[in-house]
Structures are given as C-alpha cells and as structure tokens.
Design a protein around this motif. Structure first.
Motif, PDB file in Angstrom:
ATOM      1  N   LYS A  99     -32.641  12.662  10.687  1.00 44.74           N
ATOM      2  CA  LYS A  99     -32.633  12.538  11.560  1.00 44.74           C
ATOM      3  C   LYS A  99     -33.511  13.105  12.434  1.00 44.74           C
ATOM      4  CE  LYS A  99     -27.326  10.923  10.480  1.00 44.74           C
ATOM      5  NZ  LYS A  99     -26.191  11.532  11.206  1.00 44.74           N
ATOM      6  N   VAL A 155     -29.536  15.882  15.271  1.00 42.42           N
ATOM      7  CA  VAL A 155     -28.200  15.912  13.975  1.00 42.42           C
ATOM      8  C   VAL A 155     -26.612  16.989  14.810  1.00 42.42           C
ATOM      9  CG1 VAL A 155     -29.606  16.244  12.272  1.00 42.42           C
ATOM     10  CG2 VAL A 155     -28.667  18.718  14.268  1.00 42.42           C
ATOM     11  N   LEU A 181     -28.979  21.707   5.664  1.00 41.81           N
ATOM     12  CA  LEU A 181     -28.659  20.220   6.074  1.00 41.81           C
ATOM     13  C   LEU A 181     -28.666  19.712   5.256  1.00 41.81           C
ATOM     14  CD1 LEU A 181     -30.284  20.110   9.546  1.00 41.81           C
ATOM     15  CD2 LEU A 181     -28.123  20.748   9.201  1.00 41.81           C
ATOM     16  N   HIS A 226     -25.747  17.417  20.642  1.00 41.19           N
ATOM     17  CA  HIS A 226     -27.267  16.613  19.969  1.00 41.19           C
ATOM     18  C   HIS A 226     -28.186  18.396  19.357  1.00 41.19           C
ATOM     19  CE1 HIS A 226     -29.908  15.085  22.741  1.00 41.19           C
ATOM     20  NE2 HIS A 226     -28.748  14.237  22.959  1.00 41.19           N
ATOM     21  N   LYS A 235     -20.885  17.646  13.365  1.00 40.28           N
ATOM     22  CA  LYS A 235     -20.269  17.019  12.047  1.00 40.28           C
ATOM     23  C   LYS A 235     -21.950  16.682  11.491  1.00 40.28           C
ATOM     24  CE  LYS A 235     -21.157  12.231  13.305  1.00 40.28           C
ATOM     25  NZ  LYS A 235     -22.336  12.282  12.599  1.00 40.28           N
ATOM     26  N   ASP A 236     -22.508  17.464  11.200  1.00 43.18           N
ATOM     27  CA  ASP A 236     -23.830  17.141  10.398  1.00 43.18           C
ATOM     28  C   ASP A 236     -24.015  18.343   9.125  1.00 43.18           C
ATOM     29  OD1 ASP A 236     -24.758  14.648  10.826  1.00 43.18           O
ATOM     30  OD2 ASP A 236     -25.964  15.113  12.749  1.00 43.18           O
ATOM     31  N   GLU A 278     -29.363  13.634   4.111  1.00 45.14           N
ATOM     32  CA  GLU A 278     -29.479  12.043   5.336  1.00 45.14           C
ATOM     33  C   GLU A 278     -29.510  12.765   6.798  1.00 45.14           C
ATOM     34  OE1 GLU A 278     -25.540  12.923   3.858  1.00 45.14           O
ATOM     35  OE2 GLU A 278     -27.105  12.883   3.308  1.00 45.14           O
ATOM     36  N   ALA A 279     -28.559  14.537   7.011  1.00 45.14           N
ATOM     37  CA  ALA A 279     -29.520  14.586   8.647  1.00 45.14           C
ATOM     38  C   ALA A 279     -30.372  15.501   8.731  1.00 45.14           C
ATOM     39  CB  ALA A 279     -28.079  16.353   8.234  1.00 45.14           C
TER      40      ALA A 279
END
Length: 308
Positions: free
Chosen positions: A109, A112, A102, A88, A115-116, A105-106
């Motif tokens: 965070k 990340v 991105l 991450h 997968k994001d 929603e990513a």
C-alpha cells in the motif's frame, strides 16, 4: 506574596515552509542556510512548532543541532508522527526494520494505518519518537508534543483509550491534544471532553479556524492543564479549507487583521490566569503571514508576549 506572571510565548508552526523562505522574510544570505535560518528565527521569537516530525521520526543528531542553534530559554514543540495519532503514512517514511516488520499486504500500500502494524512495531515507533527528542529534552527546550487527531476520530471510549495509550507511551513529556472532529466539542460532549483531558494531565489545544465544517472546532479557550495552555491559529480561509488538490500552505493562506487578533486578547488573558505557561502559535504558514501575525500578536500583548 508575589504572584508569578504566566509565561506567554508567541511564535509560528514552521520556520522552514518553502513559501516563507520565498517571501523574503529571511535575508538573502540566510534563507538557504539551515543553521543561520533557525538562529535568525530564534532571535525574533521564543517558540516554534516543528511539524516535520509528523512526516518522519525526529533523529537525535538533528535534534541536537536544533538545541545548539537556539538560545537558552527557546522552546521547540513537535507534532506527533502520523502513525502515533492514527493517521496514515507512506511505508517509505518508516525506519527500514519497522517497514520490514509490516505484513506483506500492508507493504504493497501507499498508505498504512495503525491497524496494519503489529502491536510491538507501533509501540517501537512511539519509543523511537520519544528517544529522538532527548537532546532538546536534556537542554530544557522541549515544549509540548502535539497529538492532532484526524477528522474521522470521533468521541468514543475506544478513541479515549487511544489517547491514553499515547500518554502511556510518551511518558513525562507535556502532551497537547487537538481534535478535528466536532463531536468532541459539541455542546453535549464538551464538558466530558475537557474533564477527560484534565483528569489525565493533557492540554486541550484551543483553535481559531474556519467554522461550519465537520472538522471545525469552536474557538473555546479552555484550560485543562494548569502547567500549559495552547492556542493554534489556523487562519480563516473558509474557501480553501476543504478544497481538494490544495497544499497545506494554500489552505492556511490567511492574514489576520489587527482587529481579529485583538478578539483573542480577553480569552488569552483568561487562559493566562489559569495556566503557568501559554503557547500562542500561528499556523497560517503561507508566505510571511504567520511570522507577521505572530509579531503583531506579541506586540498587542505587550511585554508579556516575549517577542524578541
């Protein structure tokens, strides 16, 4: 026929760790001067690993300075940026345009994961990482790119494909793989893992580290690439290895005894018979422990250790 001696390079995995700067190893007039600090280190060791590139993409301008501040023949290796090895990262560490690509929603965070990222955005990170190292590559000073995979990265076809994707997206450079999940080097899977790396021209990173944890790799001195072999010495501080709340430096707070370093000499000599170049890197970067142990190991190896 003359047999060419292997090139053995001994150094550390950082020259800028705050605990090293505070230790007094650098003379007072040098310790806060980035230019003189690297020159001082490079007068004493022929190689260093740059771990800052794990946290942020290397910039060409900075890489040019590293090339200019080090002598001919000096080698700088790099740890791959976190997202490149499925770790991450904080979105704030990403270039602005990639961050903006991105999903919303990513962006919300603090961490990340690959997968994001849209596929193209992650591929662009690989490209920029590769381009950032060009001045060192051009100067003949680029060592290896370390692909250090996380503890949850188990042996599987999908994860082998992930490694091959890194091979594809970081063309031509020497890539070295360090695992932190024991499944790769279990007795059942060891031969398969080493054969896989060898088949694709990847260097297996041998390690010395605390044992008995799911992340522990056995100290297997394997050579999977005749061009380059690597050993990274993480220290043996088992008490701090997985203790929560500690800094990386505190986990690596360990000083090898001469006897412990000497344990590796037969293995190093065996590896040197199979590889043209061998990098021996101290990652026990707490205070001046790594630089002192690197100097001791070079001395134990004699002239072949290339300590300056």
């Amino acid at each position: 026929m003359t047999v060419k001696k292997p090139r053995l390079l001994v150094g550390t995995c950082s020259w800028t760790d705050p605990t090293l700067i505070a230790s007094g190893w650098y003379p007072e007039p040098i310790k806060d001067d980035a230019d003189r600090r690297l020159r001082y280190y490079a007068e004493r060791f022929p190689i260093v690993e740059n771990d800052a590139s794990y946290y942020a993409l290397p910039a060409q301008k900075q890489a040019q300075l590293w090339a200019e501040r080090t002598p001919d023949g000096f080698v700088m290796s790099f740890k791959a940026f976190a997202t490149l090895t499925t770790h991450h990262t904080d979105p704030k560490r990403l270039p602005k345009d990639i961050r903006e690509a991105l999903p919303r929603e990513a962006l919300a965070k603090k961490r990340v994961y690959p997968k994001d990222f849209p596929t193209d955005a992650r591929a662009e990170l690989f490209a920029r990482y590769w381009v950032g190292l060009e001045p060192l590559r051009k100067a003949g000073k680029l060592g290896a790119i370390l692909l250090q995979y996380p503890e949850w990265f188990v042996i599987s076809k999908a994860n082998k494909d992930e490694i091959l994707k890194a091979r594809e997206l970081l063309p031509d450079d020497r890539l070295a793989v360090e695992f932190r999940n024991a499944t790769w080097m279990s007795e059942r899977n060891r031969a398969e893992t080493l054969a896989f790396l060898g088949q694709h021209g990847l260097t297996y990173v041998a390690v010395d580290e605390p044992q008995g944890f799911p992340s522990s790799m056995p100290p297997v001195a394997a050579v999977t690439n005749e061009d380059l072999a690597i050993v990274r010495f993480h220290g043996r501080n088992a008490e701090n290895w997985k203790k929560p709340g500690l800094t990386a430096a505190e986990r690596f707070d360990y000083s090898y005894s001469p006897k412990e370093l000497a344990e590796w000499l037969p293995k190093i000599r065996e590896m040197a018979e199979e590889a043209r170049e061998l990098h021996l890197l101290m990652n026990n970067c707490y205070g001046d422990k790594a630089v002192n142990n690197a100097a001791q190991l070079a001395q134990l190896l004699g002239d072949s250790g290339h300590a300056r």
